[in-house]
Design a protein around this motif. Structure first.
Motif, short mmCIF file in Angstrom:
data_model
loop_
_atom_site.label_atom_id
_atom_site.label_comp_id
_atom_site.label_asym_id
_atom_site.label_seq_id
_atom_site.Cartn_x
_atom_site.Cartn_y
_atom_site.Cartn_z
N ASP A 350 0.81 -1.22 0.00
CA ASP A 350 0.00 0.00 0.00
C ASP A 350 0.85 1.27 0.00
O ASP A 350 0.38 2.34 0.39
N LEU A 351 2.10 1.17 -0.46
CA LEU A 351 2.99 2.34 -0.47
C LEU A 351 3.45 2.63 -1.89
O LEU A 351 3.91 1.74 -2.60
N ALA A 352 3.30 3.90 -2.29
CA ALA A 352 3.75 4.34 -3.61
C ALA A 352 4.65 5.56 -3.45
O ALA A 352 4.34 6.48 -2.69
N VAL A 353 5.76 5.55 -4.18
CA VAL A 353 6.70 6.68 -4.16
C VAL A 353 6.63 7.40 -5.50
O VAL A 353 6.70 6.76 -6.56
N PHE A 354 6.50 8.72 -5.44
CA PHE A 354 6.41 9.53 -6.65
C PHE A 354 7.55 10.55 -6.68
O PHE A 354 7.96 11.08 -5.64
N ALA A 355 8.03 10.85 -7.87
CA ALA A 355 9.04 11.90 -8.05
C ALA A 355 8.87 12.47 -9.45
O ALA A 355 8.41 11.79 -10.37
N ALA A 356 9.24 13.75 -9.61
CA ALA A 356 9.12 14.41 -10.91
C ALA A 356 10.24 15.42 -11.07
O ALA A 356 10.59 16.14 -10.13
N TYR A 357 10.78 15.48 -12.28
CA TYR A 357 11.77 16.51 -12.62
C TYR A 357 12.89 16.63 -11.59
O TYR A 357 13.14 17.70 -11.05
N TRP A 358 13.54 15.53 -11.29
CA TRP A 358 14.69 15.55 -10.39
C TRP A 358 14.32 16.16 -9.03
O TRP A 358 14.95 17.07 -8.51
N GLU A 359 13.22 15.61 -8.46
CA GLU A 359 12.76 15.96 -7.10
C GLU A 359 12.32 17.42 -6.95
O GLU A 359 12.52 18.04 -5.91
N ARG A 360 11.73 17.99 -7.99
CA ARG A 360 11.29 19.39 -7.87
C ARG A 360 9.95 19.54 -7.16
O ARG A 360 9.65 20.61 -6.64
N GLY A 361 9.10 18.51 -7.18
CA GLY A 361 7.82 18.64 -6.49
C GLY A 361 6.72 17.86 -7.17
O GLY A 361 6.97 17.00 -8.03
#
Length: 511
Positions: A350-361
């Motif tokens: 039940d855990l999902a990790v999200f990241a975008a554009y080199w950890e910008r937000g």
């Protein structure tokens, strides 16, 4: 009489004059004229090939910038003069901004100050730090003594326009090849100054290695610059204090930062010391800390003491750097151990990790997927990877981790779903029961991935083995269209499944 004369001067350095004249031709202005003081045949030919109403003043190769400015000003008819070096640029509409602001000013104003951008051979359009000084003055026209911080503006002639009569009255003082000297002299000689707190100039810094080298003795010109400027502020307490602070900062930085031969360094220090003592305002206090010690030693003329102080500082910095490096090594080893321990724990379904554009937000396709996930599978908990500098920009209540922290490695080790529009770090291990989703973030209209192997200059040292290892972690690759799918599969060859369904971030427009 036109309101503004744009005086372009100098040689066609590295072909930049063409760009500058193209931009002026693309945005003509009825209340402005363009005068090109063209140094050398290339500059002359370039200028003559542009708009027929451009006034071209041909000058021989080797004509100095100061002489070229003077030749251009002699042909100008505008009420205001804006000197633009041939290597530099003008943002779209800049002459109009300057002319309209200048039209508001009466003849008591001698200098109009502008904001600017800086472009280097490495980066484009870096904002200046001058905006706060310009904004503090606002629309008022003031004597410099009431706005002395304007002396702290980047000393360029291009970020100021001069009233033509003012130029004529002070031409001898302003006609110098030392541009910072001329720029600050204009302020010190002005009766009143005004500001335009908008970007109206592009200062282009050429790669130093492409320019003629400076002789060590050329550093003496810095002392001579301030020796010529300080008399202009002799009886004016506020400008003199600011100018003295600028002088001390520049002298100390040059002495500390330039690797000068000992003989030249000693002579520079001697001349700088004499200037520091001669022009120090009464009751002027040294700054606090290390900088204050440097100023005191310079005024004392204590070259040997200064060098010893410099050596001691370097030793302290080296020691602190070694301690920090050791701490980083220990920290990295500790985090690696923590990550390895976390990998031994079961995957959290039940855990999902999200990241975008080199950890910008929270952004792009991962943000769209996370939003839909909250609707379709609210039991799955999302955690965003966000750099420390960007955490303040997160939507309220966003659970997040900062790269490098203990929890960061724990969630990467135990999450069932890992979603990114770039790639997670090389150290991340692909667990068999974890799902990695690569969403991408654009359309591949250039060479990507392995397609760059044949173009090492463009690849800039890309580690293709590490790239392939990252690609091999992907389970799914989201694709915006069939063209992208084909491109991704060729540039990023691996066993992932392509999801040729369009970009999630665009679904809102489609549906």
């Amino acid at each position: 009489m036109p309101q503004l004369s744009v005086i372009v001067y100098g040689p066609n350095a590295q072909g930049h004059l063409t760009e500058l004249l193209d931009s002026l031709e693309a945005h003509p202005l009825s209340d402005a004229e363009v005068v090109v003081a063209a140094v050398g045949d290339w500059a002359r030919e370039t200028a003559e090939a542009h708009a027929p109403d451009t006034v071209v003043v041909p000058l021989p190769d080797g004509t100095t910038d100061a002489a070229a400015r003077a030749a251009g000003a002699a042909r100008a008819t505008g009420r205001w003069l804006h000197f633009v070096h041939a290597k530099d640029g003008l943002p779209a509409g800049a002459p109009r901004l300057i002319a309209e602001r200048a039209a508001e000013l009466d003849d008591s104003v001698d200098v109009l100050l502008l904001d600017h951008l800086t472009t280097t051979w490495q980066a484009a359009a870096r904002p200046s730090r001058d905006g706060r000084f310009l904004a503090a003055v606002g629309r008022a026209a003031l004597p410099l003594d009431e706005a002395v911080d304007l002396l702290r503006l980047t000393p360029l002639l291009g970020n100021r326009a001069l009233r033509r009569e003012f130029w004529a009255a002070h031409e001898a003082r302003l006609t110098t090849d030392d541009e910072p000297r001329a720029a600050r002299a204009a302020l010190l000689c002005a009766g009143r100054v005004a500001c335009l707190n908008q970007v109206a100039y592009e200062n282009r810094e050429l790669r130093p290695e492409s320019l003629p080298p400076l002789a060590p003795e050329d550093r003496f010109e810095l002392v001579e610059r301030y020796e010529s400027l300080m008399p202009l502020a002799r009886d004016r307490r506020a400008p003199r204090v600011v100018l003295y602070d600028l002088m001390m900062r520049d002298l100390v930085r040059t002495f500390a930062g330039e690797n000068l031969p000992d003989e030249v360094a000693r002579e520079f220090f001697r001349r700088a010391s004499l200037a520091a003592v001669r022009w120090r305002p009464e009751r002027h206090e040294h700054p606090a800390g290390v900088e204050g010690v440097r100023h005191a030693l310079l005024e004392e003329g204590a070259y040997t003491k200064y060098r010893a102080f410099q050596a001691a500082n370097r030793a302290r910095r080296a020691a602190r750097k070694a301690v920090r490096a050791r701490k980083r090594q220990v920290g990295a080893k500790l985090r690696e151990q923590q990550y390895r321990r976390a990998l031994s724990r079961p995957v959290d379904p039940d855990l999902a990790v999200f990241a975008a554009y080199w950890e910008r937000g929270v952004a792009c396709n991962p943000a769209a997927i996370a939003a839909k996930l909250a609707e379709l599978a609210p039991h799955i908990h999302p955690v965003w990877v966000v750099s420390k500098d960007n955490t303040a920009l997160l939507p309220p209540g966003t659970d997040h981790v900062v790269p490098g922290t203990r929890r960061y490695w724990e969630v990467l080790a135990t999450a069932r779903y890992l979603v990114n529009n770039v790639n997670f770090p090389n150290a991340v291990v692909k667990r068999p029961d974890a799902i990695h989703l690569q969403t991408h973030h654009g359309t591949p209209l250039k060479r990507m991935g392995l397609d760059q192997i044949e173009h090492p200059a463009a690849a800039k040292g890309l580690d293709f083995d590490a790239l392939l290892a990252r690609i091999d972690r992907w389970d799914y690759s989201v694709s915006a269209n069939s063209h992208s799918t084909r491109m991704w599969e060729r540039a990023y060859p691996a066993r992932y499944t392509s999801l040729d369904h369009g970009y999630p971030r665009n679904d809102v427009f489609y549906t």
